[in-house]
Design an enzyme around this catalytic site. Sequence first.
Site, PDB file in Angstrom:
ATOM      1  N   ASP A   1       0.849  -1.193   0.000  1.00  0.00           N
ATOM      2  CA  ASP A   1       0.000   0.000   0.000  1.00  0.00           C
ATOM      3  C   ASP A   1       0.886   1.246   0.000  1.00  0.00           C
ATOM      4  O   ASP A   1       1.715   1.424   0.888  1.00  0.00           O
ATOM      5  CB  ASP A   1      -0.925  -0.017   1.219  1.00  0.00           C
ATOM      6  CG  ASP A   1      -2.129   0.889   1.031  1.00  0.00           C
ATOM      7  OD1 ASP A   1      -1.936   2.068   0.679  1.00  0.00           O
ATOM      8  OD2 ASP A   1      -3.259   0.419   1.229  1.00  0.00           O
TER       9      ASP A   1
ATOM     10  N   SER B   1      -6.879   4.265  -1.391  1.00  0.00           N
ATOM     11  CA  SER B   1      -6.766   2.796  -1.458  1.00  0.00           C
ATOM     12  C   SER B   1      -8.079   2.141  -1.842  1.00  0.00           C
ATOM     13  O   SER B   1      -8.085   1.055  -2.415  1.00  0.00           O
ATOM     14  CB  SER B   1      -6.315   2.232  -0.110  1.00  0.00           C
ATOM     15  OG  SER B   1      -5.005   2.616   0.159  1.00  0.00           O
TER      16      SER B   1
ATOM     17  N   ASP C   1     -10.284  -2.826   6.309  1.00  0.00           N
ATOM     18  CA  ASP C   1      -9.709  -1.606   5.727  1.00  0.00           C
ATOM     19  C   ASP C   1      -9.912  -1.603   4.200  1.00  0.00           C
ATOM     20  O   ASP C   1     -10.218  -2.632   3.593  1.00  0.00           O
ATOM     21  CB  ASP C   1      -8.218  -1.537   6.087  1.00  0.00           C
ATOM     22  CG  ASP C   1      -7.665  -0.128   5.950  1.00  0.00           C
ATOM     23  OD1 ASP C   1      -8.391   0.836   6.234  1.00  0.00           O
ATOM     24  OD2 ASP C   1      -6.492   0.009   5.553  1.00  0.00           O
TER      25      ASP C   1
ATOM     26  N   THR D   1      -8.232  -1.608   1.305  1.00  0.00           N
ATOM     27  CA  THR D   1      -7.666  -2.532   0.315  1.00  0.00           C
ATOM     28  C   THR D   1      -8.274  -3.933   0.425  1.00  0.00           C
ATOM     29  O   THR D   1      -8.825  -4.438  -0.559  1.00  0.00           O
ATOM     30  CB  THR D   1      -6.128  -2.568   0.419  1.00  0.00           C
ATOM     31  OG1 THR D   1      -5.644  -1.234   0.266  1.00  0.00           O
ATOM     32  CG2 THR D   1      -5.513  -3.464  -0.632  1.00  0.00           C
TER      33      THR D   1
ATOM     34  N   ARG E   1     -15.671   3.680   2.395  1.00  0.00           N
ATOM     35  CA  ARG E   1     -14.695   2.847   3.124  1.00  0.00           C
ATOM     36  C   ARG E   1     -14.860   2.970   4.638  1.00  0.00           C
ATOM     37  O   ARG E   1     -14.365   2.134   5.395  1.00  0.00           O
ATOM     38  CB  ARG E   1     -13.278   3.247   2.725  1.00  0.00           C
ATOM     39  CG  ARG E   1     -12.952   4.687   3.037  1.00  0.00           C
ATOM     40  CD  ARG E   1     -11.562   5.081   2.573  1.00  0.00           C
ATOM     41  NE  ARG E   1     -10.526   4.419   3.335  1.00  0.00           N
ATOM     42  CZ  ARG E   1      -9.231   4.411   3.005  1.00  0.00           C
ATOM     43  NH1 ARG E   1      -8.832   5.029   1.901  1.00  0.00           N
ATOM     44  NH2 ARG E   1      -8.358   3.792   3.750  1.00  0.00           N
TER      45      ARG E   1
ATOM     46  N   GLU F   1      -1.587  -7.978   1.479  1.00  0.00           N
ATOM     47  CA  GLU F   1      -1.291  -6.543   1.530  1.00  0.00           C
ATOM     48  C   GLU F   1      -0.323  -6.216   2.665  1.00  0.00           C
ATOM     49  O   GLU F   1      -0.549  -6.597   3.811  1.00  0.00           O
ATOM     50  CB  GLU F   1      -2.579  -5.729   1.764  1.00  0.00           C
ATOM     51  CG  GLU F   1      -2.294  -4.229   1.752  1.00  0.00           C
ATOM     52  CD  GLU F   1      -3.352  -3.374   2.446  1.00  0.00           C
ATOM     53  OE1 GLU F   1      -3.433  -2.187   2.140  1.00  0.00           O
ATOM     54  OE2 GLU F   1      -4.081  -3.898   3.307  1.00  0.00           O
TER      55      GLU F   1
ATOM     56  N   ASP G   1       2.035   2.663   3.444  1.00  0.00           N
ATOM     57  CA  ASP G   1       1.159   3.833   3.328  1.00  0.00           C
ATOM     58  C   ASP G   1       0.875   4.469   4.688  1.00  0.00           C
ATOM     59  O   ASP G   1       1.069   5.664   4.870  1.00  0.00           O
ATOM     60  CB  ASP G   1      -0.157   3.385   2.677  1.00  0.00           C
ATOM     61  CG  ASP G   1      -1.246   4.437   2.780  1.00  0.00           C
ATOM     62  OD1 ASP G   1      -1.257   5.341   1.941  1.00  0.00           O
ATOM     63  OD2 ASP G   1      -2.071   4.356   3.710  1.00  0.00           O
ATOM     64  N   LYS G   2       0.444   3.666   5.636  1.00  0.00           N
ATOM     65  CA  LYS G   2      -0.037   4.260   6.896  1.00  0.00           C
ATOM     66  C   LYS G   2       1.094   4.982   7.633  1.00  0.00           C
ATOM     67  O   LYS G   2       0.878   6.018   8.263  1.00  0.00           O
ATOM     68  CB  LYS G   2      -0.677   3.179   7.768  1.00  0.00           C
ATOM     69  CG  LYS G   2      -1.973   2.636   7.147  1.00  0.00           C
ATOM     70  CD  LYS G   2      -2.664   1.653   8.034  1.00  0.00           C
ATOM     71  CE  LYS G   2      -3.831   0.973   7.318  1.00  0.00           C
ATOM     72  NZ  LYS G   2      -4.856   1.899   6.812  1.00  0.00           N
TER      73      LYS G   2
ATOM     74  N   HIS H   1       1.786   8.318   5.901  1.00  0.00           N
ATOM     75  CA  HIS H   1       0.864   9.361   6.378  1.00  0.00           C
ATOM     76  C   HIS H   1       1.399   9.988   7.659  1.00  0.00           C
ATOM     77  O   HIS H   1       1.254  11.181   7.894  1.00  0.00           O
ATOM     78  CB  HIS H   1      -0.522   8.761   6.666  1.00  0.00           C
ATOM     79  CG  HIS H   1      -1.360   8.508   5.443  1.00  0.00           C
ATOM     80  ND1 HIS H   1      -1.771   9.508   4.603  1.00  0.00           N
ATOM     81  CD2 HIS H   1      -1.868   7.354   4.929  1.00  0.00           C
ATOM     82  CE1 HIS H   1      -2.504   8.986   3.615  1.00  0.00           C
ATOM     83  NE2 HIS H   1      -2.567   7.684   3.798  1.00  0.00           N
TER      84      HIS H   1
ATOM     85  N   ASP I   1      -1.003   0.263  -4.740  1.00  0.00           N
ATOM     86  CA  ASP I   1      -2.310   0.810  -5.111  1.00  0.00           C
ATOM     87  C   ASP I   1      -2.209   2.266  -5.548  1.00  0.00           C
ATOM     88  O   ASP I   1      -2.978   2.721  -6.383  1.00  0.00           O
ATOM     89  CB  ASP I   1      -3.328   0.630  -3.971  1.00  0.00           C
ATOM     90  CG  ASP I   1      -2.795   1.057  -2.622  1.00  0.00           C
ATOM     91  OD1 ASP I   1      -1.606   1.447  -2.531  1.00  0.00           O
ATOM     92  OD2 ASP I   1      -3.574   1.013  -1.646  1.00  0.00           O
ATOM     93  N   HIS I   2      -1.248   2.997  -4.998  1.00  0.00           N
ATOM     94  CA  HIS I   2      -1.092   4.427  -5.346  1.00  0.00           C
ATOM     95  C   HIS I   2       0.231   4.920  -4.783  1.00  0.00           C
ATOM     96  O   HIS I   2       0.875   4.235  -3.992  1.00  0.00           O
ATOM     97  CB  HIS I   2      -2.258   5.247  -4.759  1.00  0.00           C
ATOM     98  CG  HIS I   2      -2.416   5.062  -3.275  1.00  0.00           C
ATOM     99  ND1 HIS I   2      -1.516   5.577  -2.358  1.00  0.00           N
ATOM    100  CD2 HIS I   2      -3.330   4.388  -2.547  1.00  0.00           C
ATOM    101  CE1 HIS I   2      -1.900   5.233  -1.137  1.00  0.00           C
ATOM    102  NE2 HIS I   2      -2.986   4.501  -1.229  1.00  0.00           N
TER     103      HIS I   2
ATOM    104  N   HIS J   1      -1.666  11.197  -0.334  1.00  0.00           N
ATOM    105  CA  HIS J   1      -1.169  10.348  -1.417  1.00  0.00           C
ATOM    106  C   HIS J   1      -0.677  11.227  -2.565  1.00  0.00           C
ATOM    107  O   HIS J   1      -1.002  12.403  -2.636  1.00  0.00           O
ATOM    108  CB  HIS J   1      -2.283   9.443  -1.952  1.00  0.00           C
ATOM    109  CG  HIS J   1      -2.862   8.542  -0.908  1.00  0.00           C
ATOM    110  ND1 HIS J   1      -4.059   7.901  -1.077  1.00  0.00           N
ATOM    111  CD2 HIS J   1      -2.410   8.177   0.311  1.00  0.00           C
ATOM    112  CE1 HIS J   1      -4.319   7.179  -0.008  1.00  0.00           C
ATOM    113  NE2 HIS J   1      -3.332   7.335   0.852  1.00  0.00           N
TER     114      HIS J   1
HETATM  115 ZN   LIG Z   1      -3.210   6.137   2.534  1.00  0.00          ZN
END
Ligand SMILES: [Zn+2]
Length: 481
Positions: free
Chosen positions: A49, A100, A152, A154, A165, A346, A351-352, A355, A393-394, A445
């Site tokens: 992610d 996501s 979550d 994804t 989501r 995943e 990602d997290k 952030h 995913d991004h 993102h």
């Molecule tokens: Zn994110």
Amino acid sequence: MHSPSIKRRLCVAAIAASLCSVAPLMAQQSEDAEQSAEQRKNVILIIGDGMDDQQITIARNYLKGARGKLLMDQLPLRSVSQILTQDDEAPSKPVYVADSANSATSMATGISTSRGRIATSAGENRDLVTIAELAKQAGYATGIVTTASVTDATPASFIAHTASRGCENPNVMKPFEDSPRWLDPTACEADRVTNGGPGSISRQIALGNHDVILGGGQKHFSPIAEESKKSVSELAQNNGYRIVTDQQGLLDVQSSALVEDKILGLFSPSTMPTQWQGEDGRSAEKPEPSLLNMIDWRLGSVELPSTMICEDNPSFDGIPRLKQMTDIAIEQLWKRSQQGFFLMIESASIDKQSHKRNPCGSIGEVEQLEEALASALKFAEQEPNTLILVTADHGQAAQLIPAPSMFKSIGVPVYTPGHVARIITPENQVLSVNYATNDFPSEEHTGTNVPLFSNDVGLGKVPPMVTQPEIFELMKNHLFD
Ligand SMILES: [Zn+2]
């Protein structure tokens, strides 16, 4: 979460004995199974992610050194995936940065949707059939493994359908009561059971039929389910899920699960802790300019955050590694269908942690993804008809920036307007990771395309560049052509 009573089953029958062995998977393979290995088709989709090329490069430098190679770098095929996102109000129009939910929906369903949607279409809010659902209907075993909550964005995009989501558990389905501040209080309205909807994501998982679901998210299964007197975990148990909540439970399942058992592993209240953190829990910090520099950017000086090392995160003690969950998922799925399986894995906190501006957390999650990939490749050596795809995913916020600045010799203080973490690598050099998408407590993102890797099964099938929904087609073609 209250402790669910785990239904334990003993492996006593001769028929069950072979299914209950803890011996390595392939050691149990009977002659028949060996013959069928050629016909079995498996897809293992591994999603980092937020794992764009900046994240991969940062992790590679730290884990393998500047001249080193990650395992994913050694896969025979490297393509690129262009992320697509739609405007929810004008679904034909593009939005250039994804979340996501919509990017996982692209991969899960082959249809590009709008941000925040879980396998539902932009604008009209129609349920979109997922690759996991198609595989299950056709007789394949199906599984999800994640370091996030299993509810979550994804993982949910492969096994649930909601307009938002945020509709993770029964409590947030009630408008205006317990909805978190960031969630539109009407966002889950159409999905409420009383409105004829399928209910929260946790309820959909509990009532679903996917074989193995492992990750975090206990807190989404402890509330009383919608229009029920039972908790969501009790619904899951009544629907044939064995629920495990710790390492020992996972090992018990490995040794004693019967093929008719479905397995739901929930190993933390929410996202699973990362293996690493910044020194003393530090993340990236803002440079501190002197008063003179604040008056005139050409004058004075700036103090950069002190360097730091990455250290073990004490909260990770006793948490299953992504590799362990992957190994058990592969073994259990392999037992459950002679036809093959679909498995999505995943590594969520690349990602997290980005952030949160914590590069050590993200790097540790890339290492976890690498270990899971090693397990998948080992399996594919013995089941050659296994398509392994590794992608993101991004894009995410982290950038690898010069240390020191390229303009140092000019003699004026040059520094980022964002946050920076200056990490000492095992090569004893400074790896300077910058975060500057905003000044909010959580970074954003980014809209870059992301890598798509494949094992040899993808050679000749994965083009040099895909749009993200085409990943669904690649997986579908492998399972169904
Ligand atoms: Zn994110």
